[in-house]
Design a protein around this motif. Sequence first.
Motif, mmCIF file in Angstrom:
data_model
loop_
_atom_site.group_PDB
_atom_site.id
_atom_site.type_symbol
_atom_site.label_atom_id
_atom_site.label_comp_id
_atom_site.label_asym_id
_atom_site.label_seq_id
_atom_site.Cartn_x
_atom_site.Cartn_y
_atom_site.Cartn_z
ATOM 1 N N VAL A 1 5.561 0.421 -10.831
ATOM 2 C CA VAL A 1 6.781 0.192 -10.050
ATOM 3 C C VAL A 1 6.412 -0.285 -8.643
ATOM 4 C CG1 VAL A 1 8.793 1.324 -9.020
ATOM 5 C CG2 VAL A 1 8.142 1.838 -11.375
ATOM 6 N N CYS A 2 5.387 0.307 -8.057
ATOM 7 C CA CYS A 2 4.990 -0.027 -6.684
ATOM 8 C C CYS A 2 4.468 -1.458 -6.552
ATOM 9 C CB CYS A 2 3.908 0.929 -6.199
ATOM 10 S SG CYS A 2 4.471 2.622 -5.949
ATOM 11 N N GLU A 3 3.635 -1.861 -7.479
ATOM 12 C CA GLU A 3 2.986 -3.163 -7.341
ATOM 13 C C GLU A 3 3.974 -4.339 -7.275
ATOM 14 O OE1 GLU A 3 -1.123 -3.642 -8.939
ATOM 15 O OE2 GLU A 3 -0.537 -1.859 -10.095
ATOM 16 N N PRO A 4 4.979 -4.414 -8.133
ATOM 17 C CA PRO A 4 5.923 -5.532 -8.007
ATOM 18 C C PRO A 4 6.768 -5.470 -6.726
ATOM 19 C CG PRO A 4 6.077 -4.537 -10.189
ATOM 20 C CD PRO A 4 5.203 -3.660 -9.358
ATOM 21 N N ARG A 5 6.906 -4.296 -6.144
ATOM 22 C CA ARG A 5 7.686 -4.135 -4.911
ATOM 23 C C ARG A 5 6.879 -4.443 -3.657
ATOM 24 N NH1 ARG A 5 10.535 1.753 -5.940
ATOM 25 N NH2 ARG A 5 11.928 1.115 -7.623
ATOM 26 N N ASP A 6 5.595 -4.655 -3.796
ATOM 27 C CA ASP A 6 4.687 -4.809 -2.662
ATOM 28 C C ASP A 6 4.793 -6.199 -2.041
ATOM 29 O OD1 ASP A 6 2.596 -4.583 -0.836
ATOM 30 O OD2 ASP A 6 1.055 -4.883 -2.359
ATOM 31 N N VAL A 7 5.657 -6.320 -1.049
ATOM 32 C CA VAL A 7 5.891 -7.626 -0.417
ATOM 33 C C VAL A 7 4.709 -8.093 0.435
ATOM 34 C CG1 VAL A 7 8.402 -7.390 -0.437
ATOM 35 C CG2 VAL A 7 7.110 -6.574 1.537
ATOM 36 N N LYS A 8 3.845 -7.182 0.854
ATOM 37 C CA LYS A 8 2.699 -7.563 1.681
ATOM 38 C C LYS A 8 1.466 -7.920 0.854
ATOM 39 C CE LYS A 8 4.108 -4.851 5.663
ATOM 40 N NZ LYS A 8 3.712 -3.803 6.607
ATOM 41 N N GLY A 9 1.519 -7.673 -0.449
ATOM 42 C CA GLY A 9 0.392 -8.017 -1.314
ATOM 43 C C GLY A 9 -0.806 -7.093 -1.181
ATOM 44 N N LEU A 10 -0.587 -5.876 -0.697
ATOM 45 C CA LEU A 10 -1.700 -4.953 -0.490
ATOM 46 C C LEU A 10 -2.328 -4.471 -1.795
ATOM 47 C CD1 LEU A 10 -0.258 -2.863 2.478
ATOM 48 C CD2 LEU A 10 -1.864 -4.784 2.559
ATOM 49 N N TYR A 11 -1.508 -4.232 -2.816
ATOM 50 C CA TYR A 11 -2.064 -3.808 -4.103
ATOM 51 C C TYR A 11 -2.933 -4.913 -4.697
ATOM 52 C CZ TYR A 11 0.713 0.444 -4.259
ATOM 53 O OH TYR A 11 1.229 1.690 -3.986
ATOM 54 N N LYS A 12 -2.485 -6.146 -4.586
ATOM 55 C CA LYS A 12 -3.260 -7.279 -5.103
ATOM 56 C C LYS A 12 -4.606 -7.364 -4.380
ATOM 57 C CE LYS A 12 -2.888 -12.219 -6.004
ATOM 58 N NZ LYS A 12 -2.037 -13.402 -5.882
ATOM 59 N N LYS A 13 -4.588 -7.183 -3.049
ATOM 60 C CA LYS A 13 -5.832 -7.204 -2.273
ATOM 61 C C LYS A 13 -6.737 -6.043 -2.650
ATOM 62 C CE LYS A 13 -3.993 -9.612 1.756
ATOM 63 N NZ LYS A 13 -3.709 -9.539 3.190
ATOM 64 N N ALA A 14 -6.143 -4.869 -2.867
ATOM 65 C CA ALA A 14 -6.940 -3.703 -3.253
ATOM 66 C C ALA A 14 -7.575 -3.918 -4.622
ATOM 67 C CB ALA A 14 -6.069 -2.453 -3.256
ATOM 68 N N ARG A 15 -6.818 -4.466 -5.543
ATOM 69 C CA ARG A 15 -7.367 -4.728 -6.886
ATOM 70 C C ARG A 15 -8.468 -5.791 -6.838
ATOM 71 N NH1 ARG A 15 -5.346 -1.869 -10.856
ATOM 72 N NH2 ARG A 15 -3.208 -1.100 -10.764
ATOM 73 N N ALA A 16 -8.398 -6.691 -5.872
ATOM 74 C CA ALA A 16 -9.424 -7.733 -5.721
ATOM 75 C C ALA A 16 -10.631 -7.217 -4.942
ATOM 76 C CB ALA A 16 -8.825 -8.946 -5.019
ATOM 77 N N GLY A 17 -10.579 -5.969 -4.482
ATOM 78 C CA GLY A 17 -11.692 -5.390 -3.742
ATOM 79 C C GLY A 17 -11.685 -5.702 -2.265
ATOM 80 N N GLU A 18 -10.612 -6.301 -1.768
ATOM 81 C CA GLU A 18 -10.527 -6.652 -0.353
ATOM 82 C C GLU A 18 -10.158 -5.452 0.524
ATOM 83 O OE1 GLU A 18 -8.030 -10.122 0.228
ATOM 84 O OE2 GLU A 18 -8.643 -10.887 -1.730
ATOM 85 N N ILE A 19 -9.529 -4.450 -0.069
ATOM 86 C CA ILE A 19 -9.172 -3.222 0.649
ATOM 87 C C ILE A 19 -9.823 -2.061 -0.093
ATOM 88 C CG2 ILE A 19 -7.308 -1.710 1.405
ATOM 89 C CD1 ILE A 19 -5.428 -4.115 1.348
ATOM 90 N N LYS A 20 -10.622 -1.300 0.598
ATOM 91 C CA LYS A 20 -11.314 -0.158 -0.005
ATOM 92 C C LYS A 20 -10.553 1.132 0.307
ATOM 93 C CE LYS A 20 -14.762 -2.659 -1.417
ATOM 94 N NZ LYS A 20 -14.741 -3.125 -2.751
ATOM 95 N N GLY A 21 -10.617 2.085 -0.624
ATOM 96 C CA GLY A 21 -9.989 3.381 -0.417
ATOM 97 C C GLY A 21 -8.476 3.333 -0.502
ATOM 98 N N PHE A 22 -7.941 2.388 -1.244
ATOM 99 C CA PHE A 22 -6.490 2.226 -1.356
ATOM 100 C C PHE A 22 -5.957 3.244 -2.359
ATOM 101 C CE2 PHE A 22 -2.476 0.087 -2.261
ATOM 102 C CZ PHE A 22 -2.116 -0.368 -1.010
ATOM 103 N N THR A 23 -5.026 4.057 -1.905
ATOM 104 C CA THR A 23 -4.479 5.122 -2.740
ATOM 105 C C THR A 23 -3.863 4.555 -4.013
ATOM 106 O OG1 THR A 23 -3.986 6.402 -0.763
ATOM 107 C CG2 THR A 23 -2.871 7.062 -2.776
ATOM 108 N N GLY A 24 -4.273 5.146 -5.136
ATOM 109 C CA GLY A 24 -3.759 4.733 -6.435
ATOM 110 C C GLY A 24 -4.592 3.666 -7.110
ATOM 111 N N ILE A 25 -5.421 2.969 -6.357
ATOM 112 C CA ILE A 25 -6.268 1.936 -6.935
ATOM 113 C C ILE A 25 -7.703 2.436 -7.044
ATOM 114 C CG2 ILE A 25 -7.117 -0.448 -6.750
ATOM 115 C CD1 ILE A 25 -4.084 -0.215 -7.318
ATOM 116 N N ASP A 26 -8.357 2.650 -5.913
ATOM 117 C CA ASP A 26 -9.717 3.189 -5.972
ATOM 118 C C ASP A 26 -9.851 4.516 -5.222
ATOM 119 O OD1 ASP A 26 -9.578 2.138 -3.425
ATOM 120 O OD2 ASP A 26 -11.490 1.094 -3.513
#
Length: 78
Positions: free
Chosen positions: A10-35
């Motif tokens: 539910v969160c990922e499609p609502r993410d207008v800033k694209g933070l989940y996409k960046k976290a999944r790509a490894g651009e953001i470390k320690g992102f809650t729910g991803i890594d």
Amino acid sequence: MVFVGAPLHVCEPRDVKGLYKKARAGEIKGFTGIDSDYEKPEAPELVLKTESCEVNDYIQQVLELLQERDIVRVDASY
């Protein structure tokens, strides 16, 4: 305590800033729910599941909780 629960699907499609996409790509470390794990509260007074209701339903639930706790009067006409 009010817990606003939203699963990743539910969160990922609502993410207008694209933070989940960046976290999944490894651009953001320690992102809650991803890594980084997320720990739900053990005993919230109210759980709002964001994938199943409308905003007005949540408002009503929070108001009811506040009224039960005598934080907000039932007759709010001052």
